[in-house]
Design a protein around this motif. Structure first.
Motif, short mmCIF file in Angstrom:
data_model
loop_
_atom_site.label_atom_id
_atom_site.label_comp_id
_atom_site.label_asym_id
_atom_site.label_seq_id
_atom_site.Cartn_x
_atom_site.Cartn_y
_atom_site.Cartn_z
N ALA A 193 0.65 -1.26 -0.09
CA ALA A 193 0.08 0.05 0.15
C ALA A 193 0.82 1.35 0.05
O ALA A 193 0.63 2.31 -0.33
CB ALA A 193 -0.87 -0.06 1.34
N ALA A 194 2.09 1.29 0.57
CA ALA A 194 2.96 2.38 0.72
C ALA A 194 3.41 2.69 -0.64
O ALA A 194 3.52 3.99 -1.08
CB ALA A 194 4.17 2.13 1.58
N THR A 196 1.66 2.10 -3.48
CA THR A 196 0.62 2.90 -4.34
C THR A 196 0.27 4.27 -3.54
O THR A 196 0.16 5.35 -4.54
CB THR A 196 -0.61 1.92 -3.98
OG1 THR A 196 -0.48 0.67 -4.41
CG2 THR A 196 -1.68 2.63 -4.79
N ASP A 197 0.49 4.56 -2.54
CA ASP A 197 0.25 5.92 -1.71
C ASP A 197 1.32 6.69 -2.26
O ASP A 197 1.04 7.77 -2.66
CB ASP A 197 0.41 5.88 -0.31
CG ASP A 197 -1.01 4.99 0.20
OD1 ASP A 197 -2.13 4.96 -0.59
OD2 ASP A 197 -0.99 4.58 1.40
N TRP A 201 0.84 10.32 -4.65
CA TRP A 201 1.65 11.59 -4.28
C TRP A 201 2.48 12.03 -5.38
O TRP A 201 2.37 13.36 -5.66
CB TRP A 201 2.54 11.40 -2.74
CG TRP A 201 3.72 12.17 -2.84
CD1 TRP A 201 5.01 11.82 -3.07
CD2 TRP A 201 3.82 13.58 -2.82
NE1 TRP A 201 5.76 12.66 -2.85
CE2 TRP A 201 5.18 13.95 -2.63
CE3 TRP A 201 2.98 14.66 -2.74
CZ2 TRP A 201 5.78 15.18 -2.56
CZ3 TRP A 201 3.33 15.92 -2.46
CH2 TRP A 201 4.72 16.31 -2.55
N THR A 236 -3.81 13.54 -0.47
CA THR A 236 -4.39 12.48 -0.23
C THR A 236 -3.35 11.58 -0.04
O THR A 236 -3.16 10.57 0.91
CB THR A 236 -5.57 12.11 -1.01
OG1 THR A 236 -6.48 13.12 -1.18
CG2 THR A 236 -6.23 10.81 -0.66
N GLY A 237 -2.43 11.38 -1.11
CA GLY A 237 -1.38 10.52 -1.18
C GLY A 237 -0.45 10.72 -0.03
O GLY A 237 0.09 9.70 0.87
N ALA A 239 -1.00 12.07 2.93
CA ALA A 239 -1.77 11.50 3.94
C ALA A 239 -1.78 10.37 4.30
O ALA A 239 -1.52 9.83 5.77
CB ALA A 239 -3.13 12.41 4.25
N ARG A 240 -2.22 9.65 3.20
CA ARG A 240 -2.15 8.16 3.37
C ARG A 240 -0.85 7.52 3.83
O ARG A 240 -0.51 6.45 4.49
CB ARG A 240 -2.78 7.48 2.37
CG ARG A 240 -4.13 7.74 2.17
CD ARG A 240 -4.87 7.24 0.88
NE ARG A 240 -4.74 5.64 1.05
CZ ARG A 240 -5.00 4.83 -0.14
NH1 ARG A 240 -5.87 5.30 -1.18
NH2 ARG A 240 -4.87 3.65 0.10
N LEU A 241 0.14 8.11 3.05
CA LEU A 241 1.37 7.63 2.93
C LEU A 241 2.38 7.69 4.56
O LEU A 241 2.75 6.71 5.08
CB LEU A 241 2.50 8.43 2.04
CG LEU A 241 3.87 7.87 1.87
CD1 LEU A 241 3.87 6.55 1.36
CD2 LEU A 241 4.59 8.79 1.14
N GLY A 243 0.48 7.94 7.00
CA GLY A 243 -0.43 7.14 8.16
C GLY A 243 0.03 5.61 8.21
O GLY A 243 -0.41 5.01 9.01
N GLU A 244 0.50 5.29 6.97
CA GLU A 244 1.03 3.75 6.75
C GLU A 244 2.50 3.68 7.73
O GLU A 244 3.34 4.46 7.83
CB GLU A 244 1.34 3.44 5.55
CG GLU A 244 0.17 3.52 4.57
CD GLU A 244 -0.85 2.39 4.89
OE1 GLU A 244 -0.04 1.14 5.26
OE2 GLU A 244 -2.19 2.09 4.52
#
Length: 466
Positions: A193-194, A196-197, A201, A236-237, A239-241, A243-244
């Motif tokens: 997932a990292a 992809t995030d 980004w 968004t990328g 923030a998700r990155l 948070g992983e």
């Protein structure tokens, strides 16, 4: 483009062909240098191709800056539409991403020939292409803003310095750079997932920069709105990155490849080619440690950053690559950890003798005479005797308390209450045979360590008669 626009179509085509060839060769060479020797794993290949961006990216940025500078000088008085503005950098992007795809294809063919399955992570491939695109757009903007002769050099060295600094900076910053952690650890990788995030980004920020530049020079509101939407995607990328988790231990859920006999040896599937040599090396060590507190029957490859405690009878080892001597390096690291160091102590010389034997190396002579006598005595023991000796004195070996008397000690100076070791060979300075000037005593025998045995029954009666 025609010749009045600063760069002709022929020049652009020739430059694109040269750029494609240079990026392909440079990408293959740099990716090959990043690959872990002997490791056939898709993650390893993807990380190697992404690692090649450190060199191919600045070259692509320099080429984009060169084209942008010449285009800016030719289009200074001409009004451009959004499509006319973004078409040249998009053409360069197609060439650069094509070179990246060709590099990935060559390494993928190598992996398929060796029987690798599953295929590369799509997120990792997308992240690499997006990172290269960011280099191109950054170079294009630099060349457009500063249409001077040194613009390509500034773009190349500037992007190299910036992204290298980000990759080696704070934990939150290194995730923003189009790079992965160096060195690569097959057993501790970023989660899928990292990738992809990170790709989200990079695509978002690249699109936002390109459309923002287009909106600035064309005064098109629609381009500015699209740039803002791309910026939201980039946010968004990020923030998700952030948070992983930065990385996960693959050893927690990895499907190890194991060799079951004579001991169990398990490694990462991409390193299965090293099972034979690792098994042979650690089987010898396991046999010598049998019966001691360090005895084991399973060897398991672990990440260096993995702090999880191994179970009873399990030895965690670190194998970074399958380069020449990998098994000896793993064995040496394990054996050195069995006993604490003894700096500045005579026990250090005795420890070195045991460590050398466990590592199947020639026994060291040591700095002191007693070390040399101990090495000579230990060398005369059979393999079975050495294993018995280690079982008796393992605690002293591990705690740095070995002494000269443990290596066949001089029983004449310090006679023990009981024979310390029944299998001692004779000393160098002792001779178990009677001297020429000393008559043998009937009925008397000597033990292997040199201590006299008790007289046989009847021996004293013969002496009394005489």
């Amino acid at each position: 483009m025609d010749s009045r626009k600063g760069v002709s179509r022929e020049e652009l085509k020739q430059g694109a062909v040269v750029l494609l060839a240079v990026l392909l060769v440079l990408g293959l060479v740099s990716a090959w240098s990043v690959l872990i020797p002997g490791v056939m794993d898709w993650d390893n290949i993807v990380v190697a191709v992404i690692g090649s961006l450190r060199l191919t990216g600045p070259v692509a940025a320099a080429f984009a800056a060169w084209v942008a500078a010449r285009r800016r000088r030719a289009d200074r008085l001409r009004a451009l539409t959004t499509w006319q503005a973004v078409r040249p950098p998009l053409a360069i992007l197609m060439v650069v991403v094509g070179a990246f795809g060709a590099t990935m294809t060559v390494l993928a063919v190598r992996a398929l020939i060796t029987g690798e399955g599953d295929g590369p992570l799509p997120g990792g491939v997308a992240m690499g292409a997006a990172g290269l695109s960011l280099y191109v757009v950054a170079g294009w903007v630099v060349g457009w803003v500063a249409p001077v002769a040194v613009a390509p050099l500034a773009a190349g060295f500037g992007t190299y310095a910036l992204f290298t600094w980000l990759a080696g900076g704070a934990p939150w910053a290194d995730r923003l750079a189009p790079a992965v952690h160096d060195p690569y650890d097959a057993l501790r990788m970023m989660p899928a997932a990292a990738f992809t995030d990170q790709a989200l980004w990079l695509v978002g920020i690249t699109t936002a920069i390109l459309l923002g530049w287009a909106a600035l020079i064309t005064r098109q509101t629609l381009a500015l709105a699209a740039a803002l939407i791309a910026l939201l995607a980039a946010g968004t990328g990020v923030a998700r990155l952030l948070g992983e988790p930065q990385e996960v231990a693959a050893s927690e859920n990895i499907a190890y490849t194991c060799q079951e006999w004579p001991i169990v040896v398990c490694v990462h599937p991409g390193m299965r080619g090293g099972l034979g040599e690792l098994g042979s090396t650690f089987t010898t060590i396991a046999a010598r440690l049998a019966g001691t507190p360090a005895a084991f029957n399973r060897v398991e490859q672990r990440s260096r950053s993995d702090t999880e405690e191994a179970g009873k009878g399990v030895v965690p080892i670190h194998v970074d690559d399958l380069d020449a001597g990998y098994a000896d390096r793993a064995a040496s690291e394990f054996v050195e950890g069995l006993a604490r160091p003894c700096p500045g102590s005579p026990a250090g010389g005795y420890r070195a003798i045991v460590v050398a034997w466990l590592r199947d190396e020639p026994l060291p002579s040591g700095p002191l005479p007693e070390h040399r006598r101990a090495a000579t005595w230990f060398a005369r023991l059979t393999e079975t005797q050495r294993r018995d000796w280690l079982r008796m004195f393992f605690t002293d070996f591990a705690t740095c308390r070995l002494q000269s008397r443990y290596f066949g000690g001089d029983v004449r100076r310090e006679p023990p209450a009981a024979p310390s070791y029944p299998m001692n060979p004779p000393y160098e300075h002792e001779d178990t045979a009677p001297s020429r000037h000393e008559a043998p005593t009937p009925g008397r025998a000597r033990r292997p360590g040199g201590a006299p045995a008790s007289a046989e029954p009847g021996g004293s009666r013969h002496a009394a008669r005489r």
